[in-house]
Design an enzyme around this catalytic site. Structure first.
Site, PDB file in Angstrom:
ATOM      1  N   ASN A   1    -124.445  25.540  23.862  1.00  0.00           N
ATOM      2  CA  ASN A   1    -125.768  25.132  24.342  1.00  0.00           C
ATOM      3  C   ASN A   1    -126.270  26.223  25.288  1.00  0.00           C
ATOM      4  OD1 ASN A   1    -127.992  23.947  25.508  1.00  0.00           O
ATOM      5  ND2 ASN A   1    -126.837  22.422  26.684  1.00  0.00           N
ATOM      6  N   TRP A   2    -127.208  27.008  24.792  1.00  0.00           N
ATOM      7  CA  TRP A   2    -127.700  28.134  25.603  1.00  0.00           C
ATOM      8  C   TRP A   2    -128.671  27.689  26.694  1.00  0.00           C
ATOM      9  CZ3 TRP A   2    -128.788  33.146  22.231  1.00  0.00           C
ATOM     10  CH2 TRP A   2    -127.555  33.645  21.767  1.00  0.00           C
ATOM     11  N   LYS A   3    -129.068  26.437  26.681  1.00  0.00           N
ATOM     12  CA  LYS A   3    -130.047  25.931  27.661  1.00  0.00           C
ATOM     13  C   LYS A   3    -131.263  26.880  27.724  1.00  0.00           C
ATOM     14  CE  LYS A   3    -126.216  23.990  30.235  1.00  0.00           C
ATOM     15  NZ  LYS A   3    -125.864  23.184  31.373  1.00  0.00           N
TER      16      LYS A   3
ATOM     17  N   HIS B   1    -129.178  15.145  26.285  1.00  0.00           N
ATOM     18  CA  HIS B   1    -128.397  15.920  27.263  1.00  0.00           C
ATOM     19  C   HIS B   1    -128.717  15.388  28.658  1.00  0.00           C
ATOM     20  CE1 HIS B   1    -126.997  19.251  29.724  1.00  0.00           C
ATOM     21  NE2 HIS B   1    -126.258  19.627  28.679  1.00  0.00           N
TER      22      HIS B   1
ATOM     23  N   GLU C   1    -129.318  16.816  31.350  1.00  0.00           N
ATOM     24  CA  GLU C   1    -130.431  17.498  32.020  1.00  0.00           C
ATOM     25  C   GLU C   1    -131.763  16.929  31.542  1.00  0.00           C
ATOM     26  OE1 GLU C   1    -129.153  21.521  31.176  1.00  0.00           O
ATOM     27  OE2 GLU C   1    -127.440  21.191  32.491  1.00  0.00           O
TER      28      GLU C   1
ATOM     29  N   GLU D   1    -120.130  14.172  28.117  1.00  0.00           N
ATOM     30  CA  GLU D   1    -120.325  15.194  29.139  1.00  0.00           C
ATOM     31  C   GLU D   1    -120.496  14.520  30.499  1.00  0.00           C
ATOM     32  OE1 GLU D   1    -121.931  19.063  27.286  1.00  0.00           O
ATOM     33  OE2 GLU D   1    -123.635  17.803  27.760  1.00  0.00           O
TER      34      GLU D   1
ATOM     35  N   GLY E   1    -121.474  22.574  34.446  1.00  0.00           N
ATOM     36  CA  GLY E   1    -121.833  23.751  35.238  1.00  0.00           C
ATOM     37  C   GLY E   1    -121.206  23.799  36.622  1.00  0.00           C
TER      38      GLY E   1
ATOM     39  N   SER F   1    -117.932  22.342  31.737  1.00  0.00           N
ATOM     40  CA  SER F   1    -117.068  23.404  32.268  1.00  0.00           C
ATOM     41  C   SER F   1    -115.905  23.763  31.342  1.00  0.00           C
ATOM     42  CB  SER F   1    -116.557  23.035  33.666  1.00  0.00           C
ATOM     43  OG  SER F   1    -117.650  22.903  34.561  1.00  0.00           O
TER      44      SER F   1
ATOM     45  N   GLY G   1    -121.685  25.063  27.563  1.00  0.00           N
ATOM     46  CA  GLY G   1    -122.896  25.642  28.147  1.00  0.00           C
ATOM     47  C   GLY G   1    -122.681  27.093  28.534  1.00  0.00           C
ATOM     48  N   GLY G   2    -122.401  27.324  29.811  1.00  0.00           N
ATOM     49  CA  GLY G   2    -122.307  28.685  30.359  1.00  0.00           C
ATOM     50  C   GLY G   2    -121.404  29.617  29.567  1.00  0.00           C
TER      51      GLY G   2
HETATM   52  C1  PEP Z   1    -123.712  21.641  28.818  1.00  0.00           C
HETATM   53  O1  PEP Z   1    -124.738  21.990  29.363  1.00  0.00           O
HETATM   54  O2  PEP Z   1    -123.765  20.924  27.809  1.00  0.00           O
HETATM   55  C2  PEP Z   1    -122.444  22.089  29.386  1.00  0.00           C
HETATM   56  C3  PEP Z   1    -121.350  21.525  28.984  1.00  0.00           C
HETATM   57  O3  PEP Z   1    -122.507  23.096  30.335  1.00  0.00           O
HETATM   58  P1  PEP Z   1    -121.246  23.895  30.983  1.00  0.00           P
HETATM   59  O4  PEP Z   1    -120.285  24.206  29.856  1.00  0.00           O
HETATM   60  O5  PEP Z   1    -121.854  25.118  31.561  1.00  0.00           O
HETATM   61  O6  PEP Z   1    -120.631  22.987  31.986  1.00  0.00           O
END
Ligand code: PEP
Length: 255
Positions: free
Chosen positions: A17-19, A103, A105, A173, A179, A218, A239-240
């Site tokens: 997920n590049w957000k 999600h 967010e 999640e 994050g 994470s 994500g990251g």
């Molecule tokens: C996400 O945004 O779906 C996510 C899991 O982010 P991260 O891996 O950066 O915690």
């Protein structure tokens, strides 16, 4: 802990997920991921979900490569006066085959309720997109011992009956793990994933065993193998660590 619904064979899914990260120059990272996977096929399905502006270009760049493209959201309506939004048909036409929905967010910053997420799921299915439906508890809910109850409720509210017989995934999640570098214990992950499997079983019967339940929050190279080995964990939403090939490829290799 024993769960009622047996897991049947399916290919795990590792989705990035590049957000709101990524411009034309970022396609190089995706090309590196695609090229590596072509040389060394992964046992998991691999997807990248870029910002909507990059879906078409990323799809074109990935032609013939074992990387699926996903969107990060779509509207529940087919079209209309919804400034700034994109419909399921629009992202599908741009090349998306999957779509992340609900999600945390979006739930937190755009007020998306379970009912809205369920309507988006229906819209996505209407154009043949495979939804990845996100659920997860807040830190306060976890501390109050309510994580499983909250997540069960979210799955019931966000996964409509129309999903029966259709491909979809659930992503667990925990909001406090996204994050932050914080990750639940393996036992905590297995507890929630088992509960999700059981809710899916009560909603969809035997077919629930073929639904990939992803963990997200994470995930990185150093913890991926352990998390992915957990019971009822059928992949990861990343994500990251999905933004750079050097970080994402070891996670894919761990699946
Ligand atoms: C996400 O945004 O779906 C996510 C899991 O982010 P991260 O891996 O950066 O915690």
């Amino acid at each position: 802990m024993g769960y009622q619904h047996a897991v049947t064979a399916y290919r795990p899914l590792i989705a990035g997920n590049w957000k709101m990260h990524g411009v034309e120059a970022s396609l190089g990272e995706a090309r590196a991921i695609g090229a590596w996977l072509e040389e060394s096929p992964a046992s998991a399905r691999v997807a990248i979900c870029p910002p909507a502006t990059l879906i078409a270009r990323l799809s074109a760049a990935m032609i013939g490569l074992p990387v699926e493209i996903g969107a990060q959201d779509c509207h529940s309506e087919a079209n209309g006066a919804f400034t700034g939004d994109v419909s399921a048909e629009m992202v599908a036409e741009a090349g998306a085959r999957l779509v992340i929905l609900g999600h945390s967010e979006r739930r937190a910053m755009h007020g998306e309720s379970d009912a809205i997420v369920a309507r988006k799921v229906a819209a996505a299915l209407g154009v043949g997109l495979e939804p990845i439906i996100c659920v997860g508890e807040s830190l306060e809910e976890r501390k109050a011992g309510a994580a499983v109850t909250i997540v069960e409720h979210q799955v019931r509210g966000s996964a409509p009956e129309i999903l029966a017989g259709r491909p979809f995934a659930i992503a667990y999640e925990p909001v406090w793990a996204i994050g932050t570098g914080l990750v639940p214990t393996l036992a905590e992950i297995e507890d929630v994933h088992g509960a999700i499997r059981d809710v899916l079983g009560s909603l969809f019967g035997q077919a629930a065993g073929a639904v990939a339940i992803l963990y997200g929050g994470s995930v990185k190279a150093s913890n991926a193998a352990e998390i992915l080995s957990a019971e009822n964990v059928g992949g990861a939403l990343v994500g990251g660590a999905s933004l750079r090939a050097a970080d994402f490829l070891p996670i894919i290799a761990a699946a």
